[in-house]
Design a protein around this motif. Sequence first.
Motif, PDB file in Angstrom:
ATOM      1  N   VAL A  60       0.857  -1.181   0.000  1.00  0.00           N
ATOM      2  CA  VAL A  60       0.000   0.000   0.000  1.00  0.00           C
ATOM      3  C   VAL A  60       0.893   1.231   0.000  1.00  0.00           C
ATOM      4  CG1 VAL A  60      -1.903   1.204   1.129  1.00  0.00           C
ATOM      5  CG2 VAL A  60      -1.707  -1.288   1.346  1.00  0.00           C
ATOM      6  N   LEU A  61       0.732   2.069  -1.020  1.00  0.00           N
ATOM      7  CA  LEU A  61       1.568   3.258  -1.146  1.00  0.00           C
ATOM      8  C   LEU A  61       0.977   4.416  -0.353  1.00  0.00           C
ATOM      9  CD1 LEU A  61       2.483   1.452  -3.563  1.00  0.00           C
ATOM     10  CD2 LEU A  61       3.060   3.558  -4.745  1.00  0.00           C
ATOM     11  N   GLY A  62       1.882   5.191   0.254  1.00  0.00           N
ATOM     12  CA  GLY A  62       1.468   6.292   1.114  1.00  0.00           C
ATOM     13  C   GLY A  62       0.931   7.491   0.353  1.00  0.00           C
ATOM     14  N   TYR A  63       0.436   8.425   1.121  1.00  0.00           N
ATOM     15  CA  TYR A  63      -0.125   9.676   0.605  1.00  0.00           C
ATOM     16  C   TYR A  63       0.086  10.713   1.712  1.00  0.00           C
ATOM     17  CZ  TYR A  63      -3.567  12.660  -1.821  1.00  0.00           C
ATOM     18  OH  TYR A  63      -4.198  13.669  -2.511  1.00  0.00           O
ATOM     19  N   GLY A  64       0.390  11.944   1.317  1.00  0.00           N
ATOM     20  CA  GLY A  64       0.783  12.959   2.279  1.00  0.00           C
ATOM     21  C   GLY A  64      -0.151  13.135   3.469  1.00  0.00           C
ATOM     22  N   LEU A  65       0.426  13.155   4.656  1.00  0.00           N
ATOM     23  CA  LEU A  65      -0.348  13.394   5.867  1.00  0.00           C
ATOM     24  C   LEU A  65      -0.618  14.887   6.027  1.00  0.00           C
ATOM     25  CD1 LEU A  65       1.692  11.124   8.340  1.00  0.00           C
ATOM     26  CD2 LEU A  65      -0.353  10.502   7.037  1.00  0.00           C
ATOM     27  N   THR A  66      -1.553  15.207   6.885  1.00  0.00           N
ATOM     28  CA  THR A  66      -1.806  16.604   7.218  1.00  0.00           C
ATOM     29  C   THR A  66      -0.650  17.113   8.084  1.00  0.00           C
ATOM     30  OG1 THR A  66      -2.969  16.170   9.296  1.00  0.00           O
ATOM     31  CG2 THR A  66      -4.278  16.096   7.258  1.00  0.00           C
ATOM     32  N   PRO A  67      -0.519  18.434   8.246  1.00  0.00           N
ATOM     33  CA  PRO A  67       0.539  18.951   9.122  1.00  0.00           C
ATOM     34  C   PRO A  67       0.453  18.415  10.551  1.00  0.00           C
ATOM     35  CG  PRO A  67      -0.330  20.713   7.757  1.00  0.00           C
ATOM     36  CD  PRO A  67      -1.214  19.516   7.528  1.00  0.00           C
ATOM     37  N   GLU A  68      -0.738  18.005  10.959  1.00  0.00           N
ATOM     38  CA  GLU A  68      -0.924  17.452  12.306  1.00  0.00           C
ATOM     39  C   GLU A  68      -0.588  15.963  12.380  1.00  0.00           C
ATOM     40  OE1 GLU A  68      -2.793  21.055  11.511  1.00  0.00           O
ATOM     41  OE2 GLU A  68      -3.400  19.135  10.615  1.00  0.00           O
ATOM     42  N   GLY A  69      -0.227  15.347  11.256  1.00  0.00           N
ATOM     43  CA  GLY A  69       0.143  13.944  11.250  1.00  0.00           C
ATOM     44  C   GLY A  69      -1.032  12.992  11.100  1.00  0.00           C
ATOM     45  N   ILE A  94       1.891  -7.563   4.422  1.00  0.00           N
ATOM     46  CA  ILE A  94       1.451  -6.254   3.946  1.00  0.00           C
ATOM     47  C   ILE A  94       2.589  -5.264   4.161  1.00  0.00           C
ATOM     48  CG2 ILE A  94      -0.267  -4.416   4.169  1.00  0.00           C
ATOM     49  CD1 ILE A  94      -2.080  -6.550   5.544  1.00  0.00           C
ATOM     50  N   ILE A  95       3.016  -4.625   3.084  1.00  0.00           N
ATOM     51  CA  ILE A  95       4.045  -3.594   3.184  1.00  0.00           C
ATOM     52  C   ILE A  95       3.373  -2.234   3.053  1.00  0.00           C
ATOM     53  CG2 ILE A  95       6.112  -2.594   2.139  1.00  0.00           C
ATOM     54  CD1 ILE A  95       6.860  -5.380   1.149  1.00  0.00           C
ATOM     55  N   VAL A  96       3.575  -1.385   4.044  1.00  0.00           N
ATOM     56  CA  VAL A  96       3.101  -0.002   3.960  1.00  0.00           C
ATOM     57  C   VAL A  96       4.328   0.868   3.731  1.00  0.00           C
ATOM     58  CG1 VAL A  96       0.961  -0.260   5.250  1.00  0.00           C
ATOM     59  CG2 VAL A  96       3.068   0.094   6.506  1.00  0.00           C
ATOM     60  N   THR A  97       4.313   1.661   2.670  1.00  0.00           N
ATOM     61  CA  THR A  97       5.499   2.408   2.291  1.00  0.00           C
ATOM     62  C   THR A  97       5.199   3.895   2.165  1.00  0.00           C
ATOM     63  OG1 THR A  97       7.137   2.757   0.528  1.00  0.00           O
ATOM     64  CG2 THR A  97       5.068   1.698  -0.118  1.00  0.00           C
ATOM     65  N   GLY A  98       5.981   4.689   2.880  1.00  0.00           N
ATOM     66  CA  GLY A  98       5.830   6.134   2.835  1.00  0.00           C
ATOM     67  C   GLY A  98       6.509   6.782   4.030  1.00  0.00           C
ATOM     68  N   GLY A  99       7.344   7.781   3.744  1.00  0.00           N
ATOM     69  CA  GLY A  99       8.017   8.520   4.802  1.00  0.00           C
ATOM     70  C   GLY A  99       7.327   9.850   5.043  1.00  0.00           C
ATOM     71  N   ASN A 100       7.982  10.936   4.617  1.00  0.00           N
ATOM     72  CA  ASN A 100       7.406  12.282   4.711  1.00  0.00           C
ATOM     73  C   ASN A 100       6.725  12.539   6.054  1.00  0.00           C
ATOM     74  OD1 ASN A 100       8.059  12.958   1.919  1.00  0.00           O
ATOM     75  ND2 ASN A 100       6.442  11.500   1.372  1.00  0.00           N
ATOM     76  N   ARG A 102       5.090  13.911   9.399  1.00  0.00           N
ATOM     77  CA  ARG A 102       4.429  15.128   9.858  1.00  0.00           C
ATOM     78  C   ARG A 102       4.117  14.937  11.334  1.00  0.00           C
ATOM     79  NH1 ARG A 102       6.234  16.304   5.746  1.00  0.00           N
ATOM     80  NH2 ARG A 102       5.289  17.332   3.935  1.00  0.00           N
ATOM     81  N   ALA A 103       4.439  15.932  12.127  1.00  0.00           N
ATOM     82  CA  ALA A 103       4.227  15.855  13.576  1.00  0.00           C
ATOM     83  C   ALA A 103       4.865  14.593  14.162  1.00  0.00           C
ATOM     84  CB  ALA A 103       2.727  15.912  13.896  1.00  0.00           C
ATOM     85  N   GLY A 104       6.040  14.229  13.614  1.00  0.00           N
ATOM     86  CA  GLY A 104       6.775  13.086  14.134  1.00  0.00           C
ATOM     87  C   GLY A 104       6.240  11.731  13.733  1.00  0.00           C
ATOM     88  N   ARG A 105       5.362  11.696  12.741  1.00  0.00           N
ATOM     89  CA  ARG A 105       4.722  10.433  12.333  1.00  0.00           C
ATOM     90  C   ARG A 105       4.858  10.256  10.830  1.00  0.00           C
ATOM     91  NH1 ARG A 105      -1.785   9.238  12.676  1.00  0.00           N
ATOM     92  NH2 ARG A 105      -1.690   7.013  13.180  1.00  0.00           N
ATOM     93  N   SER A 106       5.396   9.102  10.394  1.00  0.00           N
ATOM     94  CA  SER A 106       5.535   8.841   8.964  1.00  0.00           C
ATOM     95  C   SER A 106       4.227   8.304   8.390  1.00  0.00           C
ATOM     96  CB  SER A 106       6.651   7.820   8.714  1.00  0.00           C
ATOM     97  OG  SER A 106       6.257   6.531   9.164  1.00  0.00           O
ATOM     98  N   GLU A 107       4.132   8.350   7.067  1.00  0.00           N
ATOM     99  CA  GLU A 107       2.959   7.770   6.399  1.00  0.00           C
ATOM    100  C   GLU A 107       2.843   6.286   6.722  1.00  0.00           C
ATOM    101  OE1 GLU A 107       3.540   8.647   2.268  1.00  0.00           O
ATOM    102  OE2 GLU A 107       3.692  10.805   2.640  1.00  0.00           O
TER     103      GLU A 107
END
Length: 204
Positions: A60-69, A94-100, A102-107
Amino acid sequence: MMRWTWGKRVVCAAIAVTGLACVPAPAGADLTAPPGLDLASILGTPSLPGIYGPDTAVVVLGYGLTPEGTMRDELVRRLRAGLAQAVFAPWSPIIVTGGNPRAGRSEADAMAGWLVDAGVDERRILRESEADSTVANARNTAAMLVEKGLRSVVLVTSEDHIARARGAFADAGVSVVGDLTPDRTQWDSVPLYLGRFGPVPSVR
């Protein structure tokens, strides 16, 4: 009492994703649909996820989090499609992939938390928390597949992203055997809860 095989349980779990119940029919039950009941119009014509073995990961590919994470709606829709695929392939990690972050929490961390809340055993989830692009999603996932001894993937992402994602994963040398998007599953409005279904894959 009827003994159900794993195959029947997989099918029943898949049916449950659509919001229908799956129980043994009583002897002599009339299984014809009531007059005026059109299941096709109720369920639409969603694409069915594929059934895969333990060497194939659901990615599952990530998608940008809100500034609040917190997760945006589109990422939740991807996760719901990924959960549907996970039901059909209970042996697949299940692989969840995404960094970026926000508020100390990755995708990836946000996605893993959502899946655990939905009933997925945490041991089944592999987190890739460094990627900051689709190309990095593919490259980092490719390295994880080698590390874990996995051979192929089913990609889960948005409809307008799937072609680019497939290309990036192919360029990274990843065998993509299937893909799924929220628009094709059409189940994003159905409440889902996986519960403790199926075995926990043996992930190295």
